[in-house]
Design an enzyme around this catalytic site. Structure first.
Site, short mmCIF file in Angstrom:
data_model
loop_
_atom_site.label_atom_id
_atom_site.label_comp_id
_atom_site.label_asym_id
_atom_site.label_seq_id
_atom_site.Cartn_x
_atom_site.Cartn_y
_atom_site.Cartn_z
N SER A 1 -1.91 2.21 10.50
CA SER A 1 -1.88 3.02 9.28
C SER A 1 -1.32 4.41 9.54
CB SER A 1 -3.30 3.14 8.70
OG SER A 1 -3.79 1.89 8.30
N THR B 1 0.87 -1.18 0.00
CA THR B 1 0.00 0.00 0.00
C THR B 1 0.90 1.23 0.00
OG1 THR B 1 -0.15 0.41 2.39
CG2 THR B 1 -1.56 -1.32 1.49
N CYS B 2 0.30 2.40 0.03
CA CYS B 2 1.12 3.61 0.10
C CYS B 2 1.79 3.75 1.46
CB CYS B 2 0.27 4.84 -0.19
SG CYS B 2 -1.19 4.99 0.86
N ASN B 3 1.36 2.96 2.45
CA ASN B 3 1.94 3.03 3.80
C ASN B 3 2.98 1.96 4.07
OD1 ASN B 3 0.18 5.08 4.40
ND2 ASN B 3 -1.31 3.76 5.41
N GLU C 1 -8.15 4.32 9.12
CA GLU C 1 -8.53 4.48 7.71
C GLU C 1 -9.29 3.25 7.24
OE1 GLU C 1 -5.84 4.20 4.50
OE2 GLU C 1 -4.23 3.34 5.70
N GLU D 1 -9.82 2.27 3.99
CA GLU D 1 -9.40 1.67 2.72
C GLU D 1 -8.53 0.43 2.92
OE1 GLU D 1 -8.95 4.90 3.34
OE2 GLU D 1 -10.46 5.83 2.04
N GLY E 1 -9.01 5.16 -10.53
CA GLY E 1 -9.14 3.92 -9.78
C GLY E 1 -10.08 4.07 -8.59
N ALA E 2 -10.08 3.04 -7.74
CA ALA E 2 -10.97 3.04 -6.58
C ALA E 2 -10.72 4.24 -5.68
CB ALA E 2 -10.80 1.74 -5.81
#
Length: 415
Positions: free
Chosen positions: A107, A47-49, A112, A114, A187-188
């Site tokens: 996160s 993920t971005c994290n 979050e 997502e 995207g989502a």
């Protein structure tokens, strides 16, 4: 068989480095299985994290060394450099970590919503590499995430990276009501961004997709308007107050040359919120006086703390879920012994049933079969329960040895 987690996160490396790992790790899971016989299953979570590898292996140290070597190769770094950023959890620690991740407790933005979808997608992507244990682990993590979402207030604030980033922009430049916005990506997560923009009453939202999906996205996200040509993109960038990037393609469609030309004649800087893990903005854009670039690392620095009570309630649910998972999995180690024992008894019972069918009428034979199966199930119940108890307390080896000595039953190890 050890369960291991190895990974890096926003706490130890920058977002660009996480994105680079994810972009280069396409065949990592398969390589670990093919090149390292002791590895029984793998799942990648990017993920971005974070970028994480979950492994089921026969031995701990060889598996850790294998993953470390592969990550070093992907990142182009020495093993010592990878070690400095790498976190490792084994056994119950790996279980607890994934459960916290899935619930949003680990996160960049605590709570979050997502992340559960990203965990679900990671499991789906591992269709050919996840072992049965890893599948059960990820499914249990998702079940726990749902429990946290429904039984606590952790996610009620609706916080996401998009909401935190847009709040930061509002603090710096004022409310977004009436502002003109370009969204890069369809995207989502682009849907999340649009929803957050509409909450803040942004009135002119246009979407661009380098893959040509802008029109389809706009049709399902009223009142978004599509950008369908390079000329339209140029004009939209000239008029925009804000650009939100979330495509994550790594193609860097926003370059310094494009923005410098598009912003000629504009005195106010263009605010750019880059939420894409792979980075949708060329690095030199940050040097432009006509642009204010806010990336994931900046968002992380301004992420507010969540309410302690909600976090505590979610943590308590996670602790209970981890204990339940460990209890069930501990008993599951007895499955091969129980299966072998039941198969042995079933073979004897079926032989007697066949003999009864040869000697008696169908009605009598059926009655004998019912009686034999009922008695065998009753007799096997206590030994089966006892096997699970011994598996949890470390006495399973004695149990399997007894099966071999007393009945000649050989038990295959659990894979």
């Amino acid at each position: 068989m050890p369960l291991i987690h190895l990974g890096v996160s926003h706490r130890t490396v920058r977002s660009a480095e996480l994105a680079a790992l994810a972009a280069r790790a396409g065949s990592l899971a398969t390589r670990l299985l093919d090149a390292h016989p002791g590895v029984r299953g793998t799942v990648l979570l990017a993920t971005c994290n974070r970028f994480e590898v979950y492994v089921q292996a026969e031995e701990f140290h060889p598996a850790v060394d294998a993953v470390r070597a592969e990550l070093s190769l992907i990142a182009g770094l020495e093993a010592a450099e990878v070690d400095a950023a790498l976190t490792v959890h084994a056994g119950v620690g790996a279980v607890e970590h994934l459960f916290k991740v899935a619930c949003g407790l680990d996160s960049m933005v605590v709570g979050e919503h997502e992340i559960a979808g990203q965990v679900r997608q990671a499991l789906a992507n591992a269709d050919g590499t996840a072992s049965p244990l890893l599948r059960r682990l990820f499914q249990a993590a998702l079940t726990t995430s749902k429990a946290v979402a429904t039984q606590t207030t952790l996610g009620l604030s609706g916080r996401s990276l998009a909401s935190v980033g847009l709040d930061l922009i509002a603090e710096r430049y004022g409310a977004l009501a009436g502002r003109r916005v370009v969204v890069q990506g369809t995207g989502a997560y682009a849907g999340v961004v649009v929803s957050e923009l509409l909450k803040r009453e942004a009135t002119d939202i246009r979407v661009h997709s380098s893959a040509g999906r802008a029109e389809a996205f706009a049709e399902t996200h009223d009142p978004v308007a599509p950008i369908t040509s390079e000329r339209d993109l140029f004009e939209a960038l000239n008029q925009a107050d804000l650009v939100v990037c979330c495509s994550g393609t790594g193609a860097a469609p926003l370059t310094a040359d494009l923005l410098s030309e598009a912003r000629i004649g504009r005195e106010t800087p263009l605010v750019i919120l880059d939420l894409a893990a792979a980075g949708d903005v060329a690095p030199d854009v940050a040097l432009l006086p006509e642009a204010d670039l806010i990336d994931l690392d900046t968002v992380a620095e301004h992420t507010p703390a969540e309410q302690a009570e909600a976090v505590a309630a979610a943590t308590d649910l996670v602790d209970k879920a981890v204990a339940t998972f460990q209890h069930i999995e501990g008993g599951r180690r007895a499955d091969p012994a129980v299966t072998a024992m039941r198969a042995h008894v079933s073979q004897l019972i079926e032989a007697e049933i066949a003999a009864a069918e040869a000697r008696h009428t169908p009605e009598t034979a059926a009655a004998v079969a019912r009686s034999l199966r009922r008695v065998s199930n009753a007799l096997l119940h206590t030994p089966s329960v006892r096997a699970a108890e011994l598996a949890r307390t470390g006495g399973l080896e004695d149990y399997t040895n007894a099966l071999h000595v007393l009945f000649g039953i050989d038990v295959e190890p659990l894979r």
